[in-house]
Design an enzyme around this catalytic site. Structure first.
Site, PDB file in Angstrom:
ATOM      1  N   ARG A   1       1.295  -1.100   0.227  1.00  0.00           N
ATOM      2  CA  ARG A   1       0.429   0.103  -0.383  1.00  0.00           C
ATOM      3  C   ARG A   1       1.110   1.231  -0.095  1.00  0.00           C
ATOM      4  O   ARG A   1       0.148   1.822   0.640  1.00  0.00           O
ATOM      5  CB  ARG A   1      -0.873  -0.317   1.277  1.00  0.00           C
ATOM      6  CG  ARG A   1      -2.056  -0.655   1.167  1.00  0.00           C
ATOM      7  CD  ARG A   1      -3.175  -0.972   2.028  1.00  0.00           C
ATOM      8  NE  ARG A   1      -3.859  -2.067   2.132  1.00  0.00           N
ATOM      9  CZ  ARG A   1      -3.886  -2.921   3.010  1.00  0.00           C
ATOM     10  NH1 ARG A   1      -3.073  -2.551   3.836  1.00  0.00           N
ATOM     11  NH2 ARG A   1      -4.590  -4.069   3.400  1.00  0.00           N
TER      12      ARG A   1
ATOM     13  N   LYS B   1       2.861  11.662 -11.035  1.00  0.00           N
ATOM     14  CA  LYS B   1       1.914  10.775 -11.483  1.00  0.00           C
ATOM     15  C   LYS B   1       2.705  10.236 -12.010  1.00  0.00           C
ATOM     16  O   LYS B   1       3.982   9.693 -12.085  1.00  0.00           O
ATOM     17  CB  LYS B   1       1.546  11.379 -12.304  1.00  0.00           C
ATOM     18  CG  LYS B   1       0.720  12.862 -12.380  1.00  0.00           C
ATOM     19  CD  LYS B   1       0.232  13.517 -14.281  1.00  0.00           C
ATOM     20  CE  LYS B   1      -0.825  14.525 -13.863  1.00  0.00           C
ATOM     21  NZ  LYS B   1      -1.208  15.484 -15.713  1.00  0.00           N
TER      22      LYS B   1
ATOM     23  N   GLU C   1      10.101  20.783 -23.849  1.00  0.00           N
ATOM     24  CA  GLU C   1       8.888  20.916 -22.466  1.00  0.00           C
ATOM     25  C   GLU C   1       9.534  21.752 -21.718  1.00  0.00           C
ATOM     26  O   GLU C   1       8.684  22.229 -20.860  1.00  0.00           O
ATOM     27  CB  GLU C   1       9.331  19.654 -21.796  1.00  0.00           C
ATOM     28  CG  GLU C   1       8.642  18.191 -22.043  1.00  0.00           C
ATOM     29  CD  GLU C   1       7.518  18.238 -22.297  1.00  0.00           C
ATOM     30  OE1 GLU C   1       6.258  18.805 -21.913  1.00  0.00           O
ATOM     31  OE2 GLU C   1       6.985  17.049 -22.549  1.00  0.00           O
TER      32      GLU C   1
ATOM     33  N   LYS D   1       7.361  24.067 -12.493  1.00  0.00           N
ATOM     34  CA  LYS D   1       6.723  22.588 -12.325  1.00  0.00           C
ATOM     35  C   LYS D   1       5.721  23.057 -10.957  1.00  0.00           C
ATOM     36  O   LYS D   1       5.081  22.210 -10.621  1.00  0.00           O
ATOM     37  CB  LYS D   1       7.119  21.570 -12.833  1.00  0.00           C
ATOM     38  CG  LYS D   1       6.180  20.150 -12.796  1.00  0.00           C
ATOM     39  CD  LYS D   1       6.049  19.391 -13.319  1.00  0.00           C
ATOM     40  CE  LYS D   1       4.842  18.260 -13.611  1.00  0.00           C
ATOM     41  NZ  LYS D   1       5.077  17.230 -14.214  1.00  0.00           N
TER      42      LYS D   1
ATOM     43  N   GLU E   1      -4.668  18.834 -11.317  1.00  0.00           N
ATOM     44  CA  GLU E   1      -5.127  18.516 -12.276  1.00  0.00           C
ATOM     45  C   GLU E   1      -6.533  19.280 -12.572  1.00  0.00           C
ATOM     46  O   GLU E   1      -7.512  19.075 -13.741  1.00  0.00           O
ATOM     47  CB  GLU E   1      -4.471  17.852 -13.844  1.00  0.00           C
ATOM     48  CG  GLU E   1      -4.418  17.870 -14.982  1.00  0.00           C
ATOM     49  CD  GLU E   1      -3.574  16.842 -15.829  1.00  0.00           C
ATOM     50  OE1 GLU E   1      -2.839  16.854 -15.910  1.00  0.00           O
ATOM     51  OE2 GLU E   1      -4.079  17.115 -17.296  1.00  0.00           O
TER      52      GLU E   1
ATOM     53  N   ARG F   1      -3.249  23.036 -13.658  1.00  0.00           N
ATOM     54  CA  ARG F   1      -1.605  22.366 -14.580  1.00  0.00           C
ATOM     55  C   ARG F   1      -2.214  22.344 -15.375  1.00  0.00           C
ATOM     56  O   ARG F   1      -1.280  20.957 -16.367  1.00  0.00           O
ATOM     57  CB  ARG F   1      -2.250  20.533 -13.443  1.00  0.00           C
ATOM     58  CG  ARG F   1      -0.896  20.256 -13.867  1.00  0.00           C
ATOM     59  CD  ARG F   1      -0.476  19.046 -12.360  1.00  0.00           C
ATOM     60  NE  ARG F   1       0.103  18.212 -12.773  1.00  0.00           N
ATOM     61  CZ  ARG F   1       0.642  16.657 -11.587  1.00  0.00           C
ATOM     62  NH1 ARG F   1       0.528  17.231 -10.301  1.00  0.00           N
ATOM     63  NH2 ARG F   1       1.230  16.415 -12.561  1.00  0.00           N
TER      64      ARG F   1
ATOM     65  N   ASN G   1      -0.403  21.317 -20.414  1.00  0.00           N
ATOM     66  CA  ASN G   1      -0.842  20.556 -21.753  1.00  0.00           C
ATOM     67  C   ASN G   1      -0.587  21.272 -22.847  1.00  0.00           C
ATOM     68  O   ASN G   1      -1.074  21.316 -24.184  1.00  0.00           O
ATOM     69  CB  ASN G   1      -2.114  20.216 -21.897  1.00  0.00           C
ATOM     70  CG  ASN G   1      -2.448  19.392 -20.710  1.00  0.00           C
ATOM     71  OD1 ASN G   1      -2.115  18.247 -20.366  1.00  0.00           O
ATOM     72  ND2 ASN G   1      -3.716  19.122 -20.367  1.00  0.00           N
TER      73      ASN G   1
ATOM     74  N   HIS H   1       0.018  19.954 -26.923  1.00  0.00           N
ATOM     75  CA  HIS H   1      -0.121  18.360 -26.156  1.00  0.00           C
ATOM     76  C   HIS H   1      -1.050  18.355 -26.634  1.00  0.00           C
ATOM     77  O   HIS H   1      -1.604  15.993 -27.255  1.00  0.00           O
ATOM     78  CB  HIS H   1       0.144  18.119 -24.599  1.00  0.00           C
ATOM     79  CG  HIS H   1       1.509  17.784 -23.767  1.00  0.00           C
ATOM     80  ND1 HIS H   1       2.123  18.820 -23.567  1.00  0.00           N
ATOM     81  CD2 HIS H   1       1.995  17.403 -23.797  1.00  0.00           C
ATOM     82  CE1 HIS H   1       3.479  18.854 -22.660  1.00  0.00           C
ATOM     83  NE2 HIS H   1       3.716  17.134 -23.027  1.00  0.00           N
TER      84      HIS H   1
ATOM     85  N   HIS I   1      -0.172  14.566 -29.242  1.00  0.00           N
ATOM     86  CA  HIS I   1      -0.388  13.441 -28.981  1.00  0.00           C
ATOM     87  C   HIS I   1      -1.836  12.886 -30.049  1.00  0.00           C
ATOM     88  O   HIS I   1      -0.888  12.392 -30.750  1.00  0.00           O
ATOM     89  CB  HIS I   1      -1.544  13.567 -27.818  1.00  0.00           C
ATOM     90  CG  HIS I   1      -1.545  13.812 -26.365  1.00  0.00           C
ATOM     91  ND1 HIS I   1      -1.468  14.335 -25.080  1.00  0.00           N
ATOM     92  CD2 HIS I   1      -0.044  13.555 -25.867  1.00  0.00           C
ATOM     93  CE1 HIS I   1      -1.125  14.334 -24.482  1.00  0.00           C
ATOM     94  NE2 HIS I   1       0.546  13.880 -24.429  1.00  0.00           N
TER      95      HIS I   1
ATOM     96  N   HIS J   1       8.103  11.904 -28.014  1.00  0.00           N
ATOM     97  CA  HIS J   1       7.229  12.495 -27.439  1.00  0.00           C
ATOM     98  C   HIS J   1       7.323  14.420 -27.774  1.00  0.00           C
ATOM     99  O   HIS J   1       6.975  15.239 -27.759  1.00  0.00           O
ATOM    100  CB  HIS J   1       6.811  12.230 -25.813  1.00  0.00           C
ATOM    101  CG  HIS J   1       5.768  13.040 -25.065  1.00  0.00           C
ATOM    102  ND1 HIS J   1       4.520  13.735 -25.336  1.00  0.00           N
ATOM    103  CD2 HIS J   1       6.462  14.584 -24.194  1.00  0.00           C
ATOM    104  CE1 HIS J   1       4.213  14.207 -24.958  1.00  0.00           C
ATOM    105  NE2 HIS J   1       5.208  14.766 -24.010  1.00  0.00           N
TER     106      HIS J   1
END
Ligand SMILES: NC(=O)c1ccc[n+]([C@@H]2O[C@H](COP(=O)([O-])OP(=O)(O)OC[C@H]3O[C@@H](n4cnc5c(N)ncnc54)[C@H](O)[C@@H]3O)[C@@H](O)[C@H]2O)c1
Ligand SMILES: [Zn+2]
Length: 333
Positions: free
Chosen positions: A112, A134, A176, A212, A222, A226, A230, A233, A237, A250
């Site tokens: 856990r 994340k 980025e 960040k 998010e 946040r 993106n 992106h 994407h 990426h």
């Protein structure tokens, strides 16, 4: 230099220091240690870390996105069990975003949740994926769809390790940072406009982390700000899904995604100069109709409306809702 990230669940330091990898042992004072890395991380960095923890097992996974899967996840957990890791022990990840995401998820799930230290070794992971909490693996062909929010107890960044990274990987990670400069920090963006940007790599890392860190602290899950990260992106994407994994990285898709969205002529041309200098792609010869479909099928789309991050002036990102017509216009249809 040390930054402190304060989230609801946990506060943790980010250490940014040349040579700090060879002092990593200093940051674990109790319990056992379990090291995770991949076979693309040069041996020199793996053995530097291993020397700090001579008794610790090191689980080396195959490099590449393919390792963010259940099979490897299970193998790592089984190895952790075999080494009798307890709740008091620590997982240390040494690698790029793949190692970080997988190890973070292993640490989040094992018993856990156990302590997790992240030592990012690619530009992308230093400036982006190593903080924010994340963690995830890919499942059924969908990226990052099984995971958890799990904050590291410490992030250790040694810019020296970037010396073995290929220019292509270095530059895609910088995409980025350019994104963060454009949405939040004009001075960060200006660093890339200088011919000697490569001499400012430590400052680029710190400034990106400050962006960040601020965003993560203000919006951990998010729900609002946040989303600004993106930027580039949404179309990015779509380009990523359109091409196979080996065509564009990426960060390269993010570069093209930023170029697609920015409409202010002055900023567009500044961005173009910066991306050219880093040999990042500006656009691609793709089926624009298909890209629009992919943008609209993005998991974040809502009734055909897509939230786009826009920037007209460096440092000032904002959100816009684009309908189908705007999405088509955005890509020049
Ligand atoms: N958790 C997040 O918030 C977040 C954010 C962005 C991206 N990501 C994830 O990050 C992953 C991509 O990360 P990445 O770009 O770091 O790729 P990566 O982890 O696949 O690393 C790229 C390659 O570089 C090699 N490498 C690592 N360090 C090196 C070094 N110092 N010298 C030479 N080679 C080195 C690796 O072995 C690998 O082959 C994706 O899975 C993406 O989903 C996560
Ligand atoms: Zn990204």
């Amino acid at each position: 230099m040390e930054l402190q990230v304060n989230t609801k669940d946990r506060s943790y330091p980010i250490i940014i220091e040349r040579g700090v990898l060879s002092r990593a042992g200093f940051y674990v004072t109790t319990g056992k240690v379990f090291l995770i890395s991949d076979d693309g991380v040069p041996e020199v960095w793996r053995s530097t870390l291993q020397r700090q923890f001579p008794d610790a097992p090191m689980h080396v996974i195959p490099q590449g996105e393919g390792s963010k899967c259940f099979e490897v996840f299970q193998e790592v957990l089984a190895d952790m069990l075999e080494h009798h890791l307890s709740r008091k022990d620590t997982v240390i990840a040494l690698g790029g975003g793949v190692v970080g995401d997988l190890s973070g998820f292993c640490a989040a799930s094992y018993m856990r949740g156990i302590r997790y230290i992240n030592i990012p070794t690619t530009m992308l992971s230093m400036v982006d994926s190593s903080i924010g909490g994340k963690t995830a693996i890919d499942f059924h062909g969908i990226k990052n769809c099984v995971g958890a929010f799990w904050q590291p107890s410490c992030v250790i960044i040694d810019p020296e390790v970037l010396s073995t990274l290929s220019p292509r990987l270095l530059h895609e990670g910088m995409a980025e940072s350019i994104k963060m400069g454009l949405t939040h920090d004009p001075k960060l963006f200006e660093l890339f406009e200088q011919d000697d940007y490569a001499d400012h790599i430590d400052e680029i890392i710190v400034r990106s982390l400050l962006v960040k860190q601020g965003v993560v602290e203000r919006d951990e899950r998010e729900s609002g700000e946040r989303k600004l990260l993106n930027f580039g992106h949404t179309y990015g994407h779509a380009y990523e899904s359109y091409y196979d994994l080996n065509t564009y990285l990426h960060g390269e898709c993010v570069a093209m995604g930023m170029m697609t969205v920015v409409k202010n002529p002055e900023l567009h041309s500044r961005l173009e100069q910066v991306l050219k200098r880093l040999e990042l792609p500006l656009s691609c010869d793709c089926d624009k109709e298909r890209i629009c479909q992919l943008v609209q099928s993005d998991k974040k789309a809502d009734h055909g409306m897509v939230t786009i991050v826009q920037v007209d002036e460096a440092g000032k990102g904002y959100l816009e809702e684009w309908d189908e017509a705007a999405i088509r216009k955005g890509i020049g249809l």
